[in-house]
Scaffold this motif. Sequence first.
Motif, PDB file in Angstrom:
ATOM      1  N   THR A   1      -0.456  -5.338  -0.251  1.00  0.00           N
ATOM      2  CA  THR A   1      -1.779  -5.169  -0.867  1.00  0.00           C
ATOM      3  C   THR A   1      -2.902  -5.181   0.155  1.00  0.00           C
ATOM      4  O   THR A   1      -4.024  -4.751  -0.160  1.00  0.00           O
ATOM      5  CB  THR A   1      -2.028  -6.264  -1.919  1.00  0.00           C
ATOM      6  OG1 THR A   1      -2.080  -7.542  -1.260  1.00  0.00           O
ATOM      7  CG2 THR A   1      -0.913  -6.291  -2.958  1.00  0.00           C
ATOM      8  N   GLN A   2      -2.625  -5.683   1.368  1.00  0.00           N
ATOM      9  CA  GLN A   2      -3.653  -5.768   2.404  1.00  0.00           C
ATOM     10  C   GLN A   2      -3.563  -4.643   3.435  1.00  0.00           C
ATOM     11  O   GLN A   2      -4.436  -4.520   4.291  1.00  0.00           O
ATOM     12  CB  GLN A   2      -3.528  -7.115   3.135  1.00  0.00           C
ATOM     13  CG  GLN A   2      -3.587  -8.333   2.228  1.00  0.00           C
ATOM     14  CD  GLN A   2      -4.893  -8.429   1.471  1.00  0.00           C
ATOM     15  OE1 GLN A   2      -5.961  -8.209   2.041  1.00  0.00           O
ATOM     16  NE2 GLN A   2      -4.824  -8.754   0.185  1.00  0.00           N
TER      17      GLN A   2
ATOM     18  N   ASP B   1      -2.668   0.457  10.284  1.00  0.00           N
ATOM     19  CA  ASP B   1      -1.964  -0.809  10.512  1.00  0.00           C
ATOM     20  C   ASP B   1      -0.537  -0.543  10.978  1.00  0.00           C
ATOM     21  O   ASP B   1       0.051   0.499  10.682  1.00  0.00           O
ATOM     22  CB  ASP B   1      -1.940  -1.645   9.233  1.00  0.00           C
ATOM     23  CG  ASP B   1      -3.290  -2.260   8.902  1.00  0.00           C
ATOM     24  OD1 ASP B   1      -4.188  -2.203   9.760  1.00  0.00           O
ATOM     25  OD2 ASP B   1      -3.442  -2.793   7.782  1.00  0.00           O
TER      26      ASP B   1
ATOM     27  N   GLU C   1       1.475  -8.869   1.614  1.00  0.00           N
ATOM     28  CA  GLU C   1       1.098  -8.043   2.758  1.00  0.00           C
ATOM     29  C   GLU C   1       0.848  -6.586   2.386  1.00  0.00           C
ATOM     30  O   GLU C   1      -0.048  -5.941   2.929  1.00  0.00           O
ATOM     31  CB  GLU C   1       2.178  -8.145   3.838  1.00  0.00           C
ATOM     32  CG  GLU C   1       2.316  -9.550   4.412  1.00  0.00           C
ATOM     33  CD  GLU C   1       3.362  -9.626   5.502  1.00  0.00           C
ATOM     34  OE1 GLU C   1       3.689  -8.570   6.093  1.00  0.00           O
ATOM     35  OE2 GLU C   1       3.856 -10.731   5.779  1.00  0.00           O
TER      36      GLU C   1
ATOM     37  N   GLN D   1      -3.809  -1.261   5.497  1.00  0.00           N
ATOM     38  CA  GLN D   1      -4.805  -0.209   5.615  1.00  0.00           C
ATOM     39  C   GLN D   1      -4.270   0.879   6.547  1.00  0.00           C
ATOM     40  O   GLN D   1      -3.429   0.616   7.413  1.00  0.00           O
ATOM     41  CB  GLN D   1      -6.111  -0.768   6.187  1.00  0.00           C
ATOM     42  CG  GLN D   1      -6.768  -1.835   5.340  1.00  0.00           C
ATOM     43  CD  GLN D   1      -7.294  -1.284   4.026  1.00  0.00           C
ATOM     44  OE1 GLN D   1      -7.736  -0.124   3.961  1.00  0.00           O
ATOM     45  NE2 GLN D   1      -7.231  -2.087   2.971  1.00  0.00           N
TER      46      GLN D   1
END
Length: 336
Positions: free
Chosen positions: A176-177, A182, A174, A179
């Motif tokens: 690494t995803q 968020d 999570e 942005q």
Amino acid sequence: MAHRITWLETGHCFDAGADEAVLSAARRHDVPFAYDCRNGACGTCRVRVVEGQVRYEDELPMGLSEEEAAAGQALLCQARACGDLVVSVEPDLGPPPQRLLARVDSVEALCGDVTRLCLELPVEPDFRFHPGQYMNVHLPDGSHRSFSMASCPAGARVDFHIRRIPGGRFTDGELTQLQPGDALEVELPLGSFRLHPQDYRPIVMLATGTGLAPLKSMLESLQGDEDCPPVHLYWGARTEADLYLDAEIRAWGEGLYEFRYVPVLSRAGEAWSGRRGHVQQAVIEDLGAELGECAFYMCGSPAMIASAKAELAAQGADPAFFYSDSFLFQSELVAG
């Protein structure tokens, strides 16, 4: 048979069964001892036994060294009273933890496997925490991951140093995803790792890897403090590339009364001209007879902390002034 437990500083008294963990009894009676993991790893429920004795069902819990136990310290989540007890620990006067929906401000790589995560919290500008404390990130399945604040208290923005654990759901997935913008559900502040200015002793800090994070928070909070004692920071890493804040740390001395920074590499290349080996060995070599006069703050791998406590005590350091925070939760109890 029940034993009487007395908290010296607050006057709280309660009964605990002979085979009952003291912390469990305290919770039954709504006595507000600080705690977190409840498995003897974090040290949050550490107290000093003033009168009486405690025992443990098996061996000493991993968050307590033999030297600390011999000095009268105990972990209430695992300790059983052998008779009536008087225990001493300063009550936690910090803000209660809050469960909040934070927003991601930024995510950036610090080095190969370390990421800086910056969050904005929906709190008042004067929101405070103790430098050294941590937060929990709550995941949809009900589990959580714990990360120390790397910034000092300064409004609603906080940042963290997070090492990737291969295969870890959060650190290798999570995170690494994420942005900017968020949302993350977090709980903070948590933990009892913090500065103890009442010690009036030179401060020696030992960190490995991202164990630097809470020590960074502490050191930033000491900037410009006229009462700050001498501070020695020993940061252990594998290679020079892992010293992800080396240049920034070297500038901290400008705002501290007396600051010494010693990076120590365990897998240094031939070009490295600095210290090699392990941080606790470097501390012993440098401070020698002065060890008994210092207070020690340790954060990082459980192996480093256990070894450092034993070796420092053997060389004359006082376990009563050992303060530590282990990264056991991420590395062994959960998968990142």
